[in-house]
Design an enzyme around this catalytic site. Sequence first.
Site, PDB file in Angstrom:
ATOM      1  N   CYS A 141       0.828  -1.205   0.000  1.00  0.00           N
ATOM      2  CA  CYS A 141       0.000   0.000   0.000  1.00  0.00           C
ATOM      3  C   CYS A 141       0.866   1.261   0.000  1.00  0.00           C
ATOM      4  CB  CYS A 141      -0.983  -0.058   1.169  1.00  0.00           C
ATOM      5  SG  CYS A 141      -2.396   1.051   1.035  1.00  0.00           S
ATOM      6  N   ALA A 142       0.769   2.085   1.018  1.00  0.00           N
ATOM      7  CA  ALA A 142       1.567   3.311   1.096  1.00  0.00           C
ATOM      8  C   ALA A 142       2.982   3.044   1.583  1.00  0.00           C
ATOM      9  CB  ALA A 142       0.886   4.321   2.021  1.00  0.00           C
TER      10      ALA A 142
END
Length: 185
Positions: free
Chosen positions: A101-102
Amino acid sequence: MVYILLGEGFEEAEALVTADVLRRADVAVALTGIGGDFVTGSHGITVKADLSVDNVTLEAGDMVVLPGGMGGVASMESSDAAMALIRQAAGDPEIWLAAICAAPTLLARAGLLPKGVPCVCYPGMEGELAQAGASPQMDQAVVIQGKLITSQAPGTVFDFALALAEQLAGIPAACRVHGDLHYGA
């Protein structure tokens, strides 16, 4: 041992599905807290950590997993102990590093992605990877490059976790877990 770093605001699905899948594959997993024994994720779910990031000593074959969630990523970045583990994993060819994800953007900002390395992150954030010299592969759910494994988002967490299981426990174990989960059935 797999150390899944939990910072305040972590993405619960990415951390907990990964822990669950790996434990089903008989891989030792420690939910590793940053800043306390109880860590609250981005959707208000509080998890009790198995140990503190301050008490981790990495050895050959270990893995450090970085779940996403903007708050969780910020918590990792602001923790000297977490960043020391992440840097050690990134620099040691015998230690695995996985980010979803991030979290791959944390690796980009910290200068820990080798130039040209294929990787992936949350869609729309790939510019940070490219700016760091990495090669975003946004048509992939999971990218494995040596001991670095990256994935896109909560929607790819089963693919991510099963890829980790395959690398750490072998194809038969990953296939068994895949079947037991009825994933994609």
